[in-house]
Every structure is written in C-alpha cells, then in structure tokens.
Design a protein around this motif. Sequence first.
Motif, PDB file in Angstrom:
ATOM      1  N   ASP A 327       0.851  -1.193   0.000  1.00  0.00           N
ATOM      2  CA  ASP A 327       0.000   0.000   0.000  1.00  0.00           C
ATOM      3  C   ASP A 327       0.888   1.245   0.000  1.00  0.00           C
ATOM      4  OD1 ASP A 327      -2.321  -1.461  -0.028  1.00  0.00           O
ATOM      5  OD2 ASP A 327      -2.553  -1.443   2.152  1.00  0.00           O
ATOM      6  N   THR A 328       1.420   1.541  -1.154  1.00  0.00           N
ATOM      7  CA  THR A 328       2.396   2.618  -1.272  1.00  0.00           C
ATOM      8  C   THR A 328       1.788   3.956  -1.675  1.00  0.00           C
ATOM      9  OG1 THR A 328       2.824   1.958  -3.553  1.00  0.00           O
ATOM     10  CG2 THR A 328       4.236   1.018  -1.850  1.00  0.00           C
ATOM     11  N   PHE A 329       0.475   3.990  -1.986  1.00  0.00           N
ATOM     12  CA  PHE A 329      -0.199   5.223  -2.374  1.00  0.00           C
ATOM     13  C   PHE A 329      -1.367   5.481  -1.411  1.00  0.00           C
ATOM     14  CE2 PHE A 329       1.388   3.093  -6.240  1.00  0.00           C
ATOM     15  CZ  PHE A 329       2.327   4.026  -6.647  1.00  0.00           C
ATOM     16  N   ILE A 330      -2.129   6.559  -1.658  1.00  0.00           N
ATOM     17  CA  ILE A 330      -3.351   6.812  -0.896  1.00  0.00           C
ATOM     18  C   ILE A 330      -4.484   7.112  -1.863  1.00  0.00           C
ATOM     19  CG2 ILE A 330      -2.154   7.706   1.138  1.00  0.00           C
ATOM     20  CD1 ILE A 330      -2.869  10.531   0.184  1.00  0.00           C
ATOM     21  N   ASP A 331      -5.716   6.917  -1.399  1.00  0.00           N
ATOM     22  CA  ASP A 331      -6.873   7.237  -2.228  1.00  0.00           C
ATOM     23  C   ASP A 331      -7.442   8.595  -1.822  1.00  0.00           C
ATOM     24  OD1 ASP A 331      -8.325   6.844   0.103  1.00  0.00           O
ATOM     25  OD2 ASP A 331      -8.987   4.815  -0.465  1.00  0.00           O
ATOM     26  N   HIS A 332      -8.604   8.947  -2.359  1.00  0.00           N
ATOM     27  CA  HIS A 332      -9.187  10.253  -2.074  1.00  0.00           C
ATOM     28  C   HIS A 332      -9.602  10.408  -0.615  1.00  0.00           C
ATOM     29  CE1 HIS A 332      -9.214  12.122  -6.002  1.00  0.00           C
ATOM     30  NE2 HIS A 332      -9.620  10.992  -6.551  1.00  0.00           N
ATOM     31  N   ASP A 333      -9.798   9.288   0.088  1.00  0.00           N
ATOM     32  CA  ASP A 333     -10.122   9.330   1.506  1.00  0.00           C
ATOM     33  C   ASP A 333      -8.873   9.304   2.381  1.00  0.00           C
ATOM     34  OD1 ASP A 333     -12.860   9.358   0.963  1.00  0.00           O
ATOM     35  OD2 ASP A 333     -12.903   7.159   0.775  1.00  0.00           O
ATOM     36  N   LEU A 334      -7.707   9.417   1.754  1.00  0.00           N
ATOM     37  CA  LEU A 334      -6.403   9.392   2.426  1.00  0.00           C
ATOM     38  C   LEU A 334      -6.093   8.038   3.050  1.00  0.00           C
ATOM     39  CD1 LEU A 334      -6.367  12.922   4.137  1.00  0.00           C
ATOM     40  CD2 LEU A 334      -5.704  12.281   1.811  1.00  0.00           C
ATOM     41  N   ALA A 335      -6.777   6.998   2.590  1.00  0.00           N
ATOM     42  CA  ALA A 335      -6.512   5.643   3.060  1.00  0.00           C
ATOM     43  C   ALA A 335      -5.422   5.007   2.206  1.00  0.00           C
ATOM     44  CB  ALA A 335      -7.790   4.806   2.988  1.00  0.00           C
ATOM     45  N   PRO A 336      -4.542   4.188   2.804  1.00  0.00           N
ATOM     46  CA  PRO A 336      -3.497   3.531   2.025  1.00  0.00           C
ATOM     47  C   PRO A 336      -4.086   2.625   0.955  1.00  0.00           C
ATOM     48  CG  PRO A 336      -3.046   3.371   4.383  1.00  0.00           C
ATOM     49  CD  PRO A 336      -4.453   3.885   4.243  1.00  0.00           C
TER      50      PRO A 336
END
Length: 351
Positions: A327-336
């Motif tokens: 999980d090296t990125f985040i989504d729009h909810d700032l979740a990994p």
Amino acid sequence: MKTIINTNFGKILAIAIFSMVTFSASAQEEETTPKFSFSGTVDAYYRANITAPNDEEAIAPGSSFAQLPGFSLGMANLIAAYEGEKVGFVADLVFGPRGTDAIFESPMYSATGDIINQLYVYWNVSDAVTLTFGNFNTFLGYEVISPAANFNYSTSYLFSYGPFSHTGLKADFDLGNEWSAMVAVMNPTDLTEFNPTGDYAVGAQLGYSGQFLNFLYSQGGFEIDYTGGFDLSDEFFLGINAAHFSMEDDGGSFTGAALYPQYAISDTFSLGLRGEYFMETDEFGAIGEVFDADGDASVLALTLTGSATIGNLILKPEVRLDSASEDTFIDHDLAPTSSLASVLFAAIYSF
C-alpha cells in the motif's frame, strides 16, 4: 593547323585538369570542414491524479521525472557540439526540475549550478575506433534523460533505478557486419565532476544490429542490462528492456522488464504502450523506504501514450496505472492503497 589543334587541345586538357583538381579540393574541403551545431529541447507538462488527491506532491508514481502536480516545468536542454574530421566535443546543459533531477548525485551539485548533463571530448582514432573522455549519459537502458528521445513522457522504474550518467574514458569499436563493442573505466555511478571515493567503475557493451547487452560494475554493485527492439512491420515497432542489479554481501537487488509496443497510425500520430514489471528486495528497499513499506516490493506499471507531431512540436497525452504489492499510495479518503491512476499532457519542442 595541326599545331593549333594540339595547342587548343592542350589548353582544354589543362583547363579540365585544373577544374577537376579544384572541384576535388573543394569537395574535400567541404567534407572535412568542421561543423558547429546548436540544438536542444524545451518541455512542460500538466499532471493530475485520478485516484488520489492532487494537493500532495508526494502522491506520484515512484519513477523519476514528471512527478509534479498541476502545470509543471520539465527542462530546457541546450546542446552545443563541434564535429571535426577526427575530434570534437559536446557540451549538454540542462535547466529546470527535470535537469536537476537528472544530475542529483553530482558531488559538486551546487557549485556547477545544476546544469551540466554531459560534457565530453572525443577522438575518432580510425573508422572503427572512437575514444570519449568526460561526462556522458549512461549506455544502459532503453530510456534516456531527453524527453524528445523517449516515446513515453513519464519514465520507467528501470530507467529511474539505473545510472543516469558516467564520467570517465570509454572506447567504442565498430567490429563490422553490424557488430559493435564498448569498454569503459569511470568514476562510481553518477559521480560526475570528480572522484571523491578513490573507487572506479568498469562498463562494457556488446551490440548487434540494434540489440545491446550491457554490463556495469561499480562499488560492489553489478548490473546486466539488455536493450533492443524490432520492426515487426513498417508501422509496428516493439522495444524491449530487461535488467538485473545486485549488491555484494546481501546489499539487495532489483529486477525488471519492460515492453514498448508502438504503432504509427499516420505520419504525424503514433500510439505506444509501456508495460513494465519491477521488483526489489527488502535489503535494497528504495520503494519501501519512500513509502514505509516492509519486505520485498514489486510494481506493475502500464503507460499508454499518444504522440502527435506538429512541425518541431510533439504533444503527448498519457494515461498511467501503477499497481504495487504494498500500500504505497493513498486514495481520495487518504486511506493507504496499492494502486495509483494518473494522467498527464506534455509538450516538447525540439530545435
């Protein structure tokens, strides 16, 4: 009458010989006249995330260049070259974020103004042997620093992890029948102004008909790299790059492979896909260090690029998907999350 004819013939013959000698001398002078050239590129781009916020600069693919958000600058690349009959030089200067990133390991980083990409002299010893001395871009890999010479605007992980430049002495050999070879002695990788370590790197290349097998050993690290491609038809080209790097004493390693199918739809527009799989061990850990991931890490990156030519201007719309094992990125909810989709549009002018 006979004497007059002979005299005229002698004059005509003398004029013909003089003309041929003059033409030959002029042709030779034109052929051997040194040539000075000035060329380069200017590029800028717009980049946006689809699956992540666009207000965080760090949320970007883990490869080099084209990582800034919004309307962003690439670089101005100015190249002055002098080509004599036997000797010449290249002075390649870069200005802007892409250029600064390209010379990031320079030990005199601030003293040189972050502008020297390449600076070398060369000597054509014979038709088959050329010696190059100075700072030159790497011989490994499919992609290069100049955006005009790459089909995709964003770069691969293989390119980003491999060396960018070397400083030293290399000898290129034309072996005939489409075979070539190169050997080099250089400073450690990416140390470009001088050698602060006392160590040296060695490199070698064997080429045949546009296919190259490259080797590099530098400070306990060994890399083997294959770079090539094939014209499958007049419109369809397939580029290939594969490499493995490992450090001595379990210092870690990385391995990757990339395919570059490119199709020319017309004389002015082409489509190209870069499909790349890249992995690194926990000991090497560059992906893990950046994103606080544990263990070995890998990533599959798919990049679809269009290339439209308008005179000296190239426009490149691009869609990219990076899917990592961590999980090296985040989504729009700032979740990994393990994936990132992004788009960019680049403009490159060559002169």
